[in-house]
Design a protein around this motif. Structure first.
Motif, PDB file in Angstrom:
ATOM      1  N   VAL A 119       0.880  -0.871  -0.033  1.00  0.00           N
ATOM      2  CA  VAL A 119      -0.181   0.003  -0.336  1.00  0.00           C
ATOM      3  C   VAL A 119       0.856   0.940   0.021  1.00  0.00           C
ATOM      4  N   TYR A 120       0.510   2.294  -0.793  1.00  0.00           N
ATOM      5  CA  TYR A 120       0.805   3.432  -0.626  1.00  0.00           C
ATOM      6  C   TYR A 120       0.285   4.443   0.010  1.00  0.00           C
ATOM      7  N   PRO A 121       0.414   4.317   0.601  1.00  0.00           N
ATOM      8  CA  PRO A 121      -0.533   6.372   1.606  1.00  0.00           C
ATOM      9  C   PRO A 121       0.601   7.911   1.501  1.00  0.00           C
ATOM     10  N   LYS A 122      -0.832   8.383   1.321  1.00  0.00           N
ATOM     11  CA  LYS A 122       0.027   9.441   1.343  1.00  0.00           C
ATOM     12  C   LYS A 122      -0.641  10.403   2.194  1.00  0.00           C
ATOM     13  N   ARG A 123       1.313  11.153   2.088  1.00  0.00           N
ATOM     14  CA  ARG A 123       1.040  11.628   4.330  1.00  0.00           C
ATOM     15  C   ARG A 123       0.988  13.269   3.885  1.00  0.00           C
ATOM     16  N   ASP A 135       9.846  22.339  13.487  1.00  0.00           N
ATOM     17  CA  ASP A 135       9.686  20.919  14.036  1.00  0.00           C
ATOM     18  C   ASP A 135       9.832  20.020  13.700  1.00  0.00           C
ATOM     19  N   TYR A 136       8.027  19.882  12.670  1.00  0.00           N
ATOM     20  CA  TYR A 136       7.950  18.554  11.996  1.00  0.00           C
ATOM     21  C   TYR A 136       8.448  18.253  10.685  1.00  0.00           C
ATOM     22  N   LEU A 137       9.174  19.948  10.259  1.00  0.00           N
ATOM     23  CA  LEU A 137       9.596  19.667   8.530  1.00  0.00           C
ATOM     24  C   LEU A 137      11.182  19.366   8.987  1.00  0.00           C
ATOM     25  N   SER A 138      11.569  19.683  10.150  1.00  0.00           N
ATOM     26  CA  SER A 138      12.682  19.334  10.334  1.00  0.00           C
ATOM     27  C   SER A 138      13.320  17.719  10.253  1.00  0.00           C
ATOM     28  N   ALA A 139      11.984  16.862  11.179  1.00  0.00           N
ATOM     29  CA  ALA A 139      12.288  15.401  11.317  1.00  0.00           C
ATOM     30  C   ALA A 139      11.652  15.185  10.186  1.00  0.00           C
ATOM     31  N   ALA A 140      10.833  15.397   9.240  1.00  0.00           N
ATOM     32  CA  ALA A 140      10.658  14.954   8.233  1.00  0.00           C
ATOM     33  C   ALA A 140      12.248  15.100   6.543  1.00  0.00           C
ATOM     34  N   LYS A 141      12.737  15.818   7.142  1.00  0.00           N
ATOM     35  CA  LYS A 141      13.630  16.435   6.049  1.00  0.00           C
ATOM     36  C   LYS A 141      14.899  15.121   6.724  1.00  0.00           C
ATOM     37  N   GLU A 142      15.263  14.943   7.434  1.00  0.00           N
ATOM     38  CA  GLU A 142      15.807  14.353   7.909  1.00  0.00           C
ATOM     39  C   GLU A 142      15.807  12.159   7.826  1.00  0.00           C
ATOM     40  N   ARG A 143      14.976  11.965   7.028  1.00  0.00           N
ATOM     41  CA  ARG A 143      13.922  10.895   6.783  1.00  0.00           C
ATOM     42  C   ARG A 143      14.405  10.291   5.295  1.00  0.00           C
ATOM     43  N   MET A 144      13.833  11.512   5.056  1.00  0.00           N
ATOM     44  CA  MET A 144      14.086  11.664   3.410  1.00  0.00           C
ATOM     45  C   MET A 144      14.783  11.434   1.948  1.00  0.00           C
ATOM     46  N   GLN A 145      14.603  10.353   1.639  1.00  0.00           N
ATOM     47  CA  GLN A 145      15.704  10.180   0.587  1.00  0.00           C
ATOM     48  C   GLN A 145      15.405  10.660  -0.828  1.00  0.00           C
ATOM     49  N   TYR A 146      16.808  11.559  -1.616  1.00  0.00           N
ATOM     50  CA  TYR A 146      16.250  11.760  -2.986  1.00  0.00           C
ATOM     51  C   TYR A 146      16.824  10.712  -4.069  1.00  0.00           C
ATOM     52  N   ILE A 147      16.361  10.174  -5.569  1.00  0.00           N
ATOM     53  CA  ILE A 147      16.759   9.460  -6.209  1.00  0.00           C
ATOM     54  C   ILE A 147      16.445  10.683  -7.676  1.00  0.00           C
ATOM     55  N   ASP A 148      17.573  11.152  -8.275  1.00  0.00           N
ATOM     56  CA  ASP A 148      17.231  11.262  -9.122  1.00  0.00           C
ATOM     57  C   ASP A 148      16.612  11.075 -10.144  1.00  0.00           C
ATOM     58  N   GLU A 328       4.262  -1.238   3.403  1.00  0.00           N
ATOM     59  CA  GLU A 328       3.685  -0.221   3.193  1.00  0.00           C
ATOM     60  C   GLU A 328       4.844   1.513   2.453  1.00  0.00           C
ATOM     61  N   ILE A 329       4.950   1.572   1.602  1.00  0.00           N
ATOM     62  CA  ILE A 329       6.174   1.460   0.373  1.00  0.00           C
ATOM     63  C   ILE A 329       5.368   3.473   0.136  1.00  0.00           C
ATOM     64  N   ASN A 330       6.136   4.203   1.560  1.00  0.00           N
ATOM     65  CA  ASN A 330       6.325   5.257   1.594  1.00  0.00           C
ATOM     66  C   ASN A 330       7.380   6.637   0.858  1.00  0.00           C
ATOM     67  N   PHE A 331       6.478   6.931  -0.081  1.00  0.00           N
ATOM     68  CA  PHE A 331       7.153   8.170  -1.473  1.00  0.00           C
ATOM     69  C   PHE A 331       6.597   9.649  -0.077  1.00  0.00           C
ATOM     70  N   PRO A 332       7.794  10.294  -0.518  1.00  0.00           N
ATOM     71  CA  PRO A 332       8.909  10.502  -1.785  1.00  0.00           C
ATOM     72  C   PRO A 332      10.234   9.478  -1.570  1.00  0.00           C
ATOM     73  N   SER A 333      10.544   8.688  -0.832  1.00  0.00           N
ATOM     74  CA  SER A 333      11.013   8.228  -0.699  1.00  0.00           C
ATOM     75  C   SER A 333      12.148   7.589  -1.544  1.00  0.00           C
ATOM     76  N   ILE A 334      11.143   7.627  -3.072  1.00  0.00           N
ATOM     77  CA  ILE A 334      11.958   7.470  -4.209  1.00  0.00           C
ATOM     78  C   ILE A 334      11.038   9.118  -4.494  1.00  0.00           C
ATOM     79  N   GLY A 335      11.911   9.826  -4.728  1.00  0.00           N
ATOM     80  CA  GLY A 335      11.560  11.615  -5.109  1.00  0.00           C
ATOM     81  C   GLY A 335      13.204  12.298  -5.215  1.00  0.00           C
ATOM     82  N   ARG A 336      12.390  13.624  -6.148  1.00  0.00           N
ATOM     83  CA  ARG A 336      13.048  14.721  -6.757  1.00  0.00           C
ATOM     84  C   ARG A 336      14.038  14.890  -6.207  1.00  0.00           C
ATOM     85  N   LYS A 337      15.681  15.027  -6.821  1.00  0.00           N
ATOM     86  CA  LYS A 337      16.458  16.250  -6.161  1.00  0.00           C
ATOM     87  C   LYS A 337      16.022  17.058  -6.374  1.00  0.00           C
TER      88      LYS A 337
END
Length: 564
Positions: A119-123, A135-148, A328-337
């Protein structure tokens, strides 16, 4: 690699032979914002795609939408009508929702199976006060991974530009924006789109998954993961269930029976008849469900000898069970730089506060209106229940079509039936028998016999307001053999403020300036929209996504402007 080629070959064979071996659906969700304050409206659009062709799938006609809070509790669950694989929806962020990151799931019959489910949830982020956001933005940025993402995936043959009529705007002014869509050669393209204009402070990077990123991510996941089994189980209609019989199954056929479906607005004579299939299974079609209200009422038309009973399916219970074991596969674990640059570490949230919006009051009026419709139906059922009761009225007169006067019988102990010298009809029954009305004042008679032969009597009269029997809603439905079921969530429309109100001096703190779920470019590949700014001074973001009519391409877009 060999496994991927083999799977693609099987899909091609299935498509050529019209076999449903592949073509599982995935759903892209586009929301009006990424961050919501409590007591706000949440607008969304969802599009179902076929994961083997990556084109819009029109096989599903019902979307099951759930929103789950940080403690994994479901705070919203509704069914929405889909048309052509597209759903335009609305939800309401309750004032009791806890702050934190929420997951929004949109399922269709073609996207969710019973085993090996991914399943692919929208966060989304819900807050009470804007200063809590960093505070929430900082936590979100730390866990995000970007793939071009490769250029071939980024462009998908479409170019989208947004042209504004000014570089910056003032509060309570007009913005004119033109979206232009062209192909790789610069030729105009007729396309459909959805668009949102919001205060950029309400952007949430975990929610910024455009359609291209999701398609690329799904392709990557599909080709790298083993094939997953899929068993469709959700109803594709407004509701479904089974007709049961209290008699032995081998004596009464369950298939070929009929059920009437209606809602609180139903008038006498309104019918929507559906037939049961194998083993008594029935499904209310999207067409019938779409023409009725949110609460569906079902009554079997089978003979009483059958002792019919309706069992309505509860799909959200099944969805909850499947989700417990799903991956659960969470986007944007694959996202744009490039998205990383949109995360604003130094954004100024000072001086901003939660504002109760007028649109919340509109929802309240709608809710009350729905209750009034329901009362009308319950009043009708209550009158039917009264008609089956003990009390009755006689000897009144019909004046100008209205029953006037009369005596109330068998309501209070001892007050019943007329003596024989009171007016009778030819069958020796009291004249003009009718059903008592709740809340109406009636005269009652108590007879005292003065001799054993019951020939002499005297009459004692009294007055009483008829209150009638008191039944719960469930009792009334059960007495009439009616079963309730949830239908489609009603349509809501985003409304721009009235121009007279905008310039009346009233404060306007709208952080969502525009929600446009459906628009279309002209023969020049252009679409132009005008909308007013509010009293908020900030950077605003125009976001959206494009679909071509032949559904060959899909593309997201973003543009920014300042309000001073």
């Amino acid at each position: 690699m060999e496994r991927s080629i083999r799977r693609i070959f099987i899909c091609l064979l299935a498509a050529l032979n019209f076999l449903p071996l592949c073509g599982r659906e995935f759903v892209h969700v586009f929301t009006s914002k990424g961050i919501y304050e409590t007591s706000e409206d949440l607008w969304f659009k969802c599009v179902a795609f076929d994961d083997s062709t990556m084109r819009v799938s029109d096989r599903s006609h019902t979307a099951y939408v759930e929103i789950i809070d940080p403690s994994d509790s479901v705070v919203w669950k509704e069914k929405y009508r889909m048309s052509g694989g597209i759903c335009d929806g609305h939800a309401y962020v309750g004032d009791d929702w806890k702050p934190g990151e929420y997951r929004m799931f949109v399922h269709t019959r073609g996207s969710l199976g019973r085993r090996d489910t991914v399943v692919y949830p929208k966060r989304l982020l819900v807050v009470r006060e804007l200063p809590d956001i960093p505070d929430y933005l900082s936590a979100a940025k730390e866990r995000m991974q970007y793939i071009d993402i490769p250029d071939t995936v980024r462009n998908e043959g479409l170019n989208v530009t947004v042209n504004l009529d000014s570089a910056e705007y003032h509060i309570k002014s007009k913005v004119r924006a033109t979206v232009r869509v062209t192909d790789a050669d610069g030729n105009p393209v007729k396309a459909v789109m959805a668009m949102s204009v919001m205060d950029a402070l309400y952007s949430y990077p975990s929610a910024d998954v455009d359609i291209e990123s999701q398609v690329y991510g799904l392709r990557y996941d599909t080709l790298s993961a083993p094939a997953r089994g899929f068993v469709p189980f959700l109803s594709d209609g407004a509701t479904s269930g089974h007709l049961r019989s209290g008699r032995k199954k081998n004596t009464i056929p369950l298939d070929g029976q009929y059920i009437n479906v209606f809602d609180e607005k139903a008038k006498k004579g309104d019918v929507n008849i559906i037939a049961t299939g194998k083993d008594g299974y029935f499904e209310v079609s999207p067409e019938i469900g779409g023409s009725l209200g949110k609460t569906l009422l079902l009554r079997p038309l089978a003979d009483e000898y059958m002792k019919p009973r309706l069992d309505v399916d509860e799909p959200f219970k099944d969805i909850a069970e499947i989700r417990k074991s799903a991956v659960e596969i969470n986007f944007p674990s694959i996202g744009r730089k490039s998205l990383e640059n949109e995360i604003k570490d130094s954004a100024d949230y000072s001086g901003r506060h939660t504002v109760q919006l007028d649109e919340v009051l509109v929802k309240g009026r709608s809710k009350n209106y729905s209750r009034r419709k329901k009362d009308k139906l319950l009043s009708y059922l209550d009158s039917l229940a009264i008609s089956k009761g003990q009390a009755w009225v006689c000897c009144g007169e019909i004046i100008d079509g209205e029953y006037v006067g009369g005596y109330l019988n068998d309501y209070m102990p001892g007050y019943s039936h007329h003596p024989y010298d009171y007016p009778l009809d030819s069958q020796h029954r009291p004249k003009n028998i009718s059903i008592p009305e709740r809340g109406k004042l009636y005269r009652m008679i108590k007879i005292k016999w003065l001799d054993s032969m019951q020939t002499l009597f005297e009459v004692e009269e009294a007055w009483a307001i008829y209150a009638g029997p008191h039944y719960s809603d469930e009792d009334l439905f059960a007495m009439e053999g009616i079963v309730k079921s949830a239908g489609y969530y009603p349509k809501h429309r985003f409304q721009l403020p009235d121009e007279n109100e905008q310039f009346s001096g009233m404060e306007d703190f709208r952080n969502t300036l525009l929600w446009l779920p459906r628009a279309q470019t002209d023969e020049n590949g252009e679409f132009t929209i005008e909308f007013p700014t509010s009293d908020i001074k900030s950077t605003f973001r125009i976001s959206g996504f494009i679909l071509t009519p032949d559904i060959r391409y899909a593309k997201g877009f973003n543009e920014y402007f300042n309000v001073m």
